[in-house]
Design a protein around this motif. Structure first.
Motif, PDB file in Angstrom:
ATOM      1  N   UNK A 314      20.303 -26.431  15.275  1.00  0.00           N
ATOM      2  CA  UNK A 314      20.605 -25.231  16.039  1.00  0.00           C
ATOM      3  C   UNK A 314      22.264 -25.435  16.131  1.00  0.00           C
ATOM      4  N   UNK A 315      22.926 -26.290  16.694  1.00  0.00           N
ATOM      5  CA  UNK A 315      24.363 -26.526  16.884  1.00  0.00           C
ATOM      6  C   UNK A 315      25.132 -26.647  15.248  1.00  0.00           C
ATOM      7  N   UNK A 316      24.466 -27.380  14.413  1.00  0.00           N
ATOM      8  CA  UNK A 316      24.953 -27.385  13.079  1.00  0.00           C
ATOM      9  C   UNK A 316      25.215 -26.008  12.557  1.00  0.00           C
ATOM     10  N   UNK A 317      24.147 -24.975  12.647  1.00  0.00           N
ATOM     11  CA  UNK A 317      24.103 -23.916  12.044  1.00  0.00           C
ATOM     12  C   UNK A 317      25.343 -22.873  12.694  1.00  0.00           C
ATOM     13  N   UNK A 318      25.300 -23.148  14.089  1.00  0.00           N
ATOM     14  CA  UNK A 318      26.387 -22.482  14.940  1.00  0.00           C
ATOM     15  C   UNK A 318      27.797 -22.742  14.303  1.00  0.00           C
ATOM     16  N   UNK A 319      28.053 -24.413  14.204  1.00  0.00           N
ATOM     17  CA  UNK A 319      29.383 -24.547  13.517  1.00  0.00           C
ATOM     18  C   UNK A 319      29.628 -23.867  12.237  1.00  0.00           C
TER      19      UNK A 319
END
Length: 345
Positions: A314-319
């Motif tokens: 989820x965080x990688x997609x956000x970045x």
């Protein structure tokens, strides 16, 4: 086109335990296990009955004699004919003329039957057989029009029929040969006879045995072993069984009716056999719960690795999204920076 991949950002995401805990709390329904049970079950069907049948040799031989005609081939006859063609809708005068010619030929043949092939070659108007002296080869019942068939199968070998009228005209028929229906031997038919007789006996015994199955699972509800012993059934086991059929489930485990009975209050609380449940034609089953687990949310420690994977994704997609938005804004301000982008596919 510019592609910003989440996978390229994953190495930048290094979550702390507190961040993982917070993600777990926020998404706790994701980590919930449904209610499930470990079960035992037995299936009773006509195949089970058939497997227990041993045939008597005398009964099998009697069945062979009683059903031999059903397994015999058809009698075949070889005939030659002379056709004097006359369409069924032809004028009456034309049909009478054709019939008269056929009658003349019959009179000649009555004096010398051996002339049949020669007369067929000279006079027959059937293009398919005239050149062969009228020979039609072997044929069984059902291959010819009815009047022709009845005449051919009513002759003795070598005999010549009277004039036979069909929709094609007028025929003279000579029976050339008879090939009797072949009688298969007992040993030749044994596998088929055994299967048929076993199936018949199984059908008769199934209803009686089905009643025994239903009564036993009900009367001795603490175990499936008594019914398995009595009817020589295999006790199957399954884990992770839920109230609704799992994707790919088959047989008893795909039956909503059996699963409803399995998760009924009495069955769960008292660990009793279900009633006998109809699965389909000539097939029923019964089951019991061995171990039951209510729906629950898995503890953080059990699913920590799953939490980490989902958090990082989820965080990688956000970045990746933020990087894309930043590049888009930069290119909007200075379009020349976007000249190196790939062409759309």
């Amino acid at each position: 086109v510019a592609l910003f991949k989440a996978a390229d950002q994953e190495s930048k995401v290094v979550p702390t335990d507190s961040e993982l805990q917070a993600y777990y709390q926020e998404h706790s329904p994701t980590f919930q296990l449904p209610e499930q049970a470990s079960i035992e079950y037995v299936v009773f069907d006509i195949d089970s009955v058939r497997a227990g049948i041993t045939l008597n040799e005398d009964d099998l031989r009697t069945y062979y004699k009683e059903n031999l005609s059903r397994h015999m081939g058809k009698e075949e006859r070889r005939a030659s004919h002379i056709l004097i063609a006359a369409a069924k809708d032809a004028p009456a005068v034309e049909r009478e003329k054709a019939k008269a010619l056929a009658s003349q030929l019959l009179e000649q043949l009555s004096k010398n039957p051996k002339d049949f092939p020669a007369l067929a070659k000279k006079h027959s108007q059937d293009p398919g057989s005239a050149a062969q002296g009228g020979d039609l080869g072997f044929f069984a019942r059902g291959a010819m029009v009815k009047p022709f068939e009845e005449a051919a199968f009513g002759l003795t070998k070598g005999a010549i029929s009277d004039v036979v009228e069909t929709d094609f005209g007028y025929h003279l028929i000579q029976l050339v040969d008879v090939k009797a229906a072949r009688e298969p031997s007992f040993e030749e038919l044994r596998p088929k006879l055994e299967a048929e007789l076993k199936q018949q006996q199984a059908q008769r015994k199934y209803a009686e045995a089905a009643e025994t199955f239903a009564n036993t699972v009900y009367e001795q509800a603490e175990s499936l072993q008594p019914v398995a012993d009595k009817l020589k059934l295999k006790i199957h086991t399954a884990k992770g069984v839920t109230r609704t059929p799992q994707p790919g489930a088959s047989g008893a485990l795909a039956s909503p009716k059996l699963l409803d009975a399995l998760f009924a209050t009495d069955t769960l609380q008292n660990r009793r056999n279900t009633e006998a449940v109809e699965l389909g034609a000539n097939q029923m089953a019964a089951a019991r719960v061995v171990e039951h687990q209510s729906a629950r949310t898995q503890p953080f420690d059990e699913v920590k690795d799953q939490v980490r994977q989902r958090y990082v994704a989820a965080k990688a997609a956000e970045l990746a999204r933020k990087e894309g938005e930043a590049k888009r804004d930069a290119w909007a301000e200075k379009p020349e920076l976007a000249k190196g982008l790939a062409a759309p596919i």
